[in-house]
Scaffold this active site. Structure first.
Site, PDB file in Angstrom:
ATOM      1  N   ASP A   2       5.297 -24.201   2.817  1.00  0.00           N
ATOM      2  CA  ASP A   2       4.232 -23.471   3.412  1.00  0.00           C
ATOM      3  C   ASP A   2       4.679 -21.827   3.114  1.00  0.00           C
ATOM      4  O   ASP A   2       5.509 -21.536   2.520  1.00  0.00           O
ATOM      5  CB  ASP A   2       4.501 -23.492   5.061  1.00  0.00           C
ATOM      6  CG  ASP A   2       6.084 -23.579   5.491  1.00  0.00           C
ATOM      7  OD1 ASP A   2       6.784 -23.143   5.040  1.00  0.00           O
ATOM      8  OD2 ASP A   2       6.252 -24.039   6.477  1.00  0.00           O
TER       9      ASP A   2
ATOM     10  N   ASP B  74       8.608 -27.171  18.519  1.00  0.00           N
ATOM     11  CA  ASP B  74       7.431 -27.900  19.268  1.00  0.00           C
ATOM     12  C   ASP B  74       6.974 -29.020  18.324  1.00  0.00           C
ATOM     13  O   ASP B  74       5.909 -29.691  18.654  1.00  0.00           O
ATOM     14  CB  ASP B  74       6.202 -27.074  19.133  1.00  0.00           C
ATOM     15  CG  ASP B  74       5.760 -26.356  17.961  1.00  0.00           C
ATOM     16  OD1 ASP B  74       6.581 -26.928  16.893  1.00  0.00           O
ATOM     17  OD2 ASP B  74       4.679 -25.657  17.614  1.00  0.00           O
TER      18      ASP B  74
ATOM     19  N   HIS C   8       6.733 -29.282  15.089  1.00  0.00           N
ATOM     20  CA  HIS C   8       5.978 -28.856  13.977  1.00  0.00           C
ATOM     21  C   HIS C   8       6.694 -29.291  12.732  1.00  0.00           C
ATOM     22  O   HIS C   8       7.958 -29.137  12.560  1.00  0.00           O
ATOM     23  CB  HIS C   8       5.329 -27.653  13.883  1.00  0.00           C
ATOM     24  CG  HIS C   8       6.283 -26.440  13.563  1.00  0.00           C
ATOM     25  ND1 HIS C   8       6.397 -25.557  14.595  1.00  0.00           N
ATOM     26  CD2 HIS C   8       7.063 -26.165  12.451  1.00  0.00           C
ATOM     27  CE1 HIS C   8       7.205 -24.683  14.006  1.00  0.00           C
ATOM     28  NE2 HIS C   8       7.777 -24.853  12.846  1.00  0.00           N
TER      29      HIS C   8
ATOM     30  N   GLU D 200       0.925 -27.584  13.210  1.00  0.00           N
ATOM     31  CA  GLU D 200       1.329 -27.502  14.708  1.00  0.00           C
ATOM     32  C   GLU D 200       0.544 -28.476  15.361  1.00  0.00           C
ATOM     33  O   GLU D 200      -0.109 -29.268  15.048  1.00  0.00           O
ATOM     34  CB  GLU D 200       0.496 -26.137  14.876  1.00  0.00           C
ATOM     35  CG  GLU D 200       1.510 -24.902  14.137  1.00  0.00           C
ATOM     36  CD  GLU D 200       2.596 -24.497  14.788  1.00  0.00           C
ATOM     37  OE1 GLU D 200       3.459 -25.334  15.597  1.00  0.00           O
ATOM     38  OE2 GLU D 200       3.107 -23.472  14.873  1.00  0.00           O
TER      39      GLU D 200
END
Ligand code: GLP
Length: 237
Positions: free
Chosen positions: A68, A137, A139, A144
């Site tokens: 990313d 979370d 991810h 996400e």
């Protein structure tokens, strides 16, 4: 099959993780490595640099594709993931710079950049070993939590908890980019082997849910349960 290992220290995690990556490089010197940024892999990259300096690893035929990049940050921005990779690995080993790929966060046409990134991975013959961290979370990359798993590489809006978690690297939360280019779940799941690493109490819940909770896009890492060859290493500290 998912192999889940819990170890006591971050040092142990890094040793096991670095061994896996070094083993891949030795076994297949022209491997395509999927690489990750964040604080979790730092210790692994340090060991790989040490192994290279000791003459035990050769990166000359390796290709890397990173997961990313923040939208709007160029490779010379200290918080960009390209910069991170240069400073933690690429600048210190004999990898060919032309064979290190990180999505371009400054691309004028982000959709075209994403499509070209997927095409590149396909042309390279896919990823041999993909290294992953995990967000609080759940991810992976910047995939996400959401209503569905997103298959291709895409522009991802960052979750508020991710912005908060990553604010420590920026002057303030306001400076954290709101979007990133992220390798999609498709190319990640097509990697022949996956290594996910996480350390510390803050990650315990997301790791446990990822390895044995329901498979749901609300916790993107849970999809890894469907992969045939995944190792998850969690260190308590
Ligand atoms: C970031 C990255 C992820 C990384 C995760 C965990 O947002 N996009 O690829 O795995 O968060 O980062 P850290 O290892 O610093 O906790």
């Amino acid at each position: 099959m998912l192999n889940y290992q819990v170890v006591d220290t971050y040092e142990e995690l890094c040793r096991i993780g670095a061994d896996m990556i070094a083993g891949q490089i030795v076994k297949k010197p022209d491997s395509v490595l999927g690489l990750a940024t964040g604080s979790s892999p730092e210790g692994i990259y340090k060991i790989l640099v040490d192994l290279y300096r000791a003459g035990k690893l050769d990166f000359s035929k390796i290709t890397s594709v990173n997961l990313d990049e923040y939208v709007g940050l160029g490779g010379d921005h200290p918080q960009s993931y390209r910069y991170f990779m240069q400073k933690h690995l690429f600048d210190y080993v004999n990898i060919d710079p032309a064979k290190t790929f990180v999505p371009n966060g400054l691309a004028p046409d982000l959709a075209a950049e994403c499509a070209a990134y997927d095409k590149r991975i396909e042309t390279l013959g896919g990823i041999d070993l993909q290294l992953l961290g995990i967000g609080v979370d759940g991810h992976i990359g910047f995939n996400e939590p959401g209503d569905c798993f997103v298959e291709p590489t895409h522009v991802a809006e960052l979750h508020p908890s991710t912005i908060a978690a990553n604010a420590r690297f920026f002057a303030s939360a306001d400076d954290v980019p709101r979007a990133a280019l992220s390798m999609g779940i498709g190319p990640i799941m097509r990697a022949r082997k996956i290594l996910l690493i996480a350390n510390g109490k803050a990650k315990k819940e997301s790791v446990e849910k990822a390895v044995s909770g329901p498979i749901t896009p609300l916790l993107p890492a849970s999809i890894l349960q469907l992969h045939p060859d995944v190792t998850v290493i969690y260190s308590k500290n």
